[in-house]
Design an enzyme around this catalytic site. Structure first.
Site, PDB file in Angstrom:
ATOM      1  N   ASN A  47      10.483 -10.559   2.086  1.00 26.37           N
ATOM      2  CA  ASN A  47      10.383  -8.890   1.412  1.00 26.37           C
ATOM      3  C   ASN A  47      11.651  -8.349   1.556  1.00 26.37           C
ATOM      4  O   ASN A  47      12.352  -8.542   2.649  1.00 26.37           O
ATOM      5  CB  ASN A  47       9.214  -8.383   2.281  1.00 26.37           C
ATOM      6  CG  ASN A  47       9.274  -8.252   3.763  1.00 26.37           C
ATOM      7  OD1 ASN A  47       9.879  -9.213   4.246  1.00 26.37           O
ATOM      8  ND2 ASN A  47       8.932  -7.328   4.624  1.00 26.37           N
ATOM      9  N   GLU A  60       6.037 -12.476  -1.593  1.00 25.09           N
ATOM     10  CA  GLU A  60       5.364 -13.618  -2.566  1.00 25.09           C
ATOM     11  C   GLU A  60       6.078 -13.344  -3.974  1.00 25.09           C
ATOM     12  O   GLU A  60       6.382 -14.187  -4.735  1.00 25.09           O
ATOM     13  CB  GLU A  60       3.966 -13.303  -2.841  1.00 25.09           C
ATOM     14  CG  GLU A  60       2.998 -13.488  -1.559  1.00 25.09           C
ATOM     15  CD  GLU A  60       2.980 -12.114  -0.777  1.00 25.09           C
ATOM     16  OE1 GLU A  60       4.190 -11.459  -0.473  1.00 25.09           O
ATOM     17  OE2 GLU A  60       1.898 -11.662  -0.152  1.00 25.09           O
ATOM     18  N   CYS A  91      -0.960  -8.852  -0.549  1.00 27.42           N
ATOM     19  CA  CYS A  91      -1.442  -7.482  -0.974  1.00 27.42           C
ATOM     20  C   CYS A  91      -2.233  -7.644  -2.333  1.00 27.42           C
ATOM     21  O   CYS A  91      -1.932  -8.527  -3.026  1.00 27.42           O
ATOM     22  CB  CYS A  91      -0.341  -6.476  -0.859  1.00 27.42           C
ATOM     23  SG  CYS A  91       0.922  -6.387  -1.976  1.00 27.42           S
ATOM     24  N   CYS A  94       0.374  -8.165  -5.170  1.00 28.20           N
ATOM     25  CA  CYS A  94       0.792  -9.680  -5.098  1.00 28.20           C
ATOM     26  C   CYS A  94      -0.191 -10.787  -5.660  1.00 28.20           C
ATOM     27  O   CYS A  94      -0.087 -11.518  -6.269  1.00 28.20           O
ATOM     28  CB  CYS A  94       1.436 -10.236  -3.774  1.00 28.20           C
ATOM     29  SG  CYS A  94       2.843  -9.557  -3.361  1.00 28.20           S
TER      30      CYS A  94
HETATM   31  N1  THU Z   1       4.589  -7.305   2.361  1.00 21.02           N
HETATM   32  C1  THU Z   1       4.933  -8.385   1.717  1.00 21.02           C
HETATM   33  O1  THU Z   1       5.864  -9.042   1.791  1.00 21.02           O
HETATM   34  N2  THU Z   1       3.909  -9.261   1.144  1.00 21.02           N
HETATM   35  C2  THU Z   1       2.643  -8.673   1.188  1.00 21.02           C
HETATM   36  O2  THU Z   1       1.636  -9.175   0.609  1.00 21.02           O
HETATM   37  C3  THU Z   1       2.367  -7.320   1.888  1.00 21.02           C
HETATM   38  C4  THU Z   1       3.537  -6.758   2.340  1.00 21.02           C
HETATM   39  C5  THU Z   1       5.981  -6.296   2.782  1.00 21.02           C
HETATM   40  C6  THU Z   1       6.100  -5.251   2.115  1.00 21.02           C
HETATM   41  C7  THU Z   1       6.739  -4.372   3.138  1.00 21.02           C
HETATM   42  O3  THU Z   1       8.207  -4.921   3.199  1.00 21.02           O
HETATM   43  C8  THU Z   1       6.171  -4.652   4.647  1.00 21.02           C
HETATM   44  O4  THU Z   1       5.506  -6.104   4.295  1.00 21.02           O
HETATM   45  C9  THU Z   1       5.422  -3.548   4.859  1.00 21.02           C
HETATM   46  O5  THU Z   1       4.272  -3.385   4.072  1.00 21.02           O
END
Ligand code: THU
Length: 136
Positions: A47, A60, A91, A94
């Site tokens: 992320n 993702e 999420c 994604c």
């Molecule tokens: N995040 C992801 O990288 N993938 C997900 O499917 C859920 C959330 C990240 C986004 C943000 O940087 C942190 O997790 C908190 O939401």
């Protein structure tokens, strides 16, 4: 299947290692992802947050964008690992993003006991809206 278990474990470990590259100074929530293409290539992502918050990209999507921008669009599986957390299912954004490339893609996360859980994208995003809806 032993082979599949090994592949799934390798993907989870690649996602864990990608999570160490996280740029998440705001949430401090480290996420890593690894995607496997049909021809055996592996792409990872983490992320990447932004001061505007809304411009943040999830792990993702980072992994998928890296793969697609290198010419790979056929995926078998995608793994997601979140720092010390478990059951790190993708999420909604994604899920939609993965859906673009196939509803049969296996989505892998680690459970509390370290066992890998796998669900097909179709199970995570029922009644999806996908590219087939726009085809003429
Ligand atoms: N995040 C992801 O990288 N993938 C997900 O499917 C859920 C959330 C990240 C986004 C943000 O940087 C942190 O997790 C908190 O939401």
């Amino acid at each position: 299947m032993a082979d599949e278990n090994e592949t799934f474990r390798m993907l989870i470990e690649a996602a864990r290692s990608a999570s160490r590259k996280t740029y998440s100074p705001y949430s401090r929530y480290a996420v890593g992802s690894a995607v496997l293409t049909h021809d055996g290539r592996l792409f990872t992502g983490c992320n990447v947050e932004n001061a505007s918050y809304g411009a943040t990209i999830c792990a993702e999507r980072t992994a998928l964008v890296k793969a697609v921008s290198e010419g790979f669009t056929r995926f078998k599986a995608i793994a997601i690992v979140c720092g010390n957390a478990h059951d790190c299912w993708p999420c909604g954004i994604c899920r939609q993003f993965i859906c673009e490339f196939g509803t049969d893609i296996e989505v892998l996360v680690e459970g509390k006991d370290g066992a890998i859980k796998a669900l097909r994208l179709a199970e995570l995003l029922p009644h999806h809206f996908g590219p087939e809806h726009l085809s003429r």
